[in-house]
Design a protein around this motif. Sequence first.
Motif, short mmCIF file in Angstrom:
data_model
loop_
_atom_site.label_atom_id
_atom_site.label_comp_id
_atom_site.label_asym_id
_atom_site.label_seq_id
_atom_site.Cartn_x
_atom_site.Cartn_y
_atom_site.Cartn_z
N GLN A 50 -108.30 -18.29 64.46
CA GLN A 50 -107.43 -18.00 65.59
C GLN A 50 -106.01 -17.99 65.05
OE1 GLN A 50 -107.65 -20.86 68.75
NE2 GLN A 50 -106.25 -19.72 70.05
N VAL A 51 -105.24 -16.95 65.37
CA VAL A 51 -103.85 -16.84 64.92
C VAL A 51 -102.96 -17.39 66.03
CG1 VAL A 51 -102.05 -15.26 64.14
CG2 VAL A 51 -104.43 -14.81 63.55
N LEU A 52 -102.16 -18.40 65.68
CA LEU A 52 -101.25 -19.03 66.63
C LEU A 52 -99.83 -18.64 66.26
CD1 LEU A 52 -102.82 -22.60 66.44
CD2 LEU A 52 -103.33 -20.84 68.13
N THR A 53 -99.08 -18.10 67.23
CA THR A 53 -97.70 -17.73 66.97
C THR A 53 -96.80 -18.43 67.99
OG1 THR A 53 -97.92 -15.77 68.34
CG2 THR A 53 -98.24 -15.47 66.00
N ALA A 54 -95.72 -19.00 67.48
CA ALA A 54 -94.73 -19.66 68.34
C ALA A 54 -93.41 -19.72 67.60
CB ALA A 54 -95.20 -21.06 68.71
N CYS A 55 -92.36 -19.32 68.28
CA CYS A 55 -91.00 -19.39 67.72
C CYS A 55 -90.90 -18.70 66.36
CB CYS A 55 -90.53 -20.84 67.61
SG CYS A 55 -90.51 -21.70 69.18
N GLY A 56 -91.61 -17.62 66.17
CA GLY A 56 -91.55 -16.88 64.93
C GLY A 56 -92.48 -17.38 63.84
N ASP A 92 -99.41 -19.62 62.49
CA ASP A 92 -100.33 -20.63 61.99
C ASP A 92 -101.76 -20.15 62.22
OD1 ASP A 92 -98.43 -22.68 61.19
OD2 ASP A 92 -98.05 -22.95 63.32
N PHE A 93 -102.69 -20.71 61.47
CA PHE A 93 -104.09 -20.32 61.56
C PHE A 93 -104.94 -21.54 61.88
CE2 PHE A 93 -101.89 -17.42 58.76
CZ PHE A 93 -102.26 -16.19 59.26
N PHE A 94 -105.85 -21.39 62.84
CA PHE A 94 -106.67 -22.50 63.31
C PHE A 94 -108.15 -22.12 63.25
CE2 PHE A 94 -108.81 -24.89 66.72
CZ PHE A 94 -108.49 -26.18 66.32
N LEU A 132 -106.31 -26.85 61.42
CA LEU A 132 -105.27 -25.95 60.93
C LEU A 132 -105.52 -25.62 59.47
CD1 LEU A 132 -102.01 -27.38 62.52
CD2 LEU A 132 -103.10 -25.20 63.01
N ILE A 133 -105.35 -24.35 59.12
CA ILE A 133 -105.57 -23.88 57.75
C ILE A 133 -104.24 -23.39 57.20
CG2 ILE A 133 -106.83 -22.23 56.30
CD1 ILE A 133 -108.68 -24.23 57.67
N GLU A 152 -108.00 -9.27 58.93
CA GLU A 152 -108.66 -10.36 59.64
C GLU A 152 -108.54 -11.61 58.77
OE1 GLU A 152 -112.60 -10.47 62.02
OE2 GLU A 152 -113.12 -10.79 59.91
N ALA A 153 -108.06 -12.69 59.39
CA ALA A 153 -107.91 -13.96 58.69
C ALA A 153 -109.21 -14.76 58.84
CB ALA A 153 -106.74 -14.74 59.28
N SER A 154 -109.74 -15.26 57.71
CA SER A 154 -110.98 -16.04 57.72
C SER A 154 -110.75 -17.40 57.10
CB SER A 154 -112.07 -15.32 56.94
OG SER A 154 -112.34 -14.07 57.51
#
Length: 71
Positions: A42-48, A51-53, A60-61, A31-33
């Motif tokens: 929140q884990v954001l994934t796009a085009c490989g 990112d973490f928000f 953005l973190i 779990e990312a904190s």
Amino acid sequence: MDLKCPTCHTPLERVGTHAHCQVCDVNLELEASCPECHQPLQVLTACGAVDFFCQHGHGLISKKRVEFTLC
């Protein structure tokens, strides 16, 4: 990352949002904190890319600042 396997206490290798124990050959969910408020990110994934928000006002973190814990 200094997380250890709960079974054999071997240091875990982080692979994306999971950790892998080479001795037990298991994948464990992480779990990312947020490093500021310690709330889940929140884990954001796009085009490989991953990112973490922080939804609690920290935006953005950087991957280098994310705190990972075993779920």
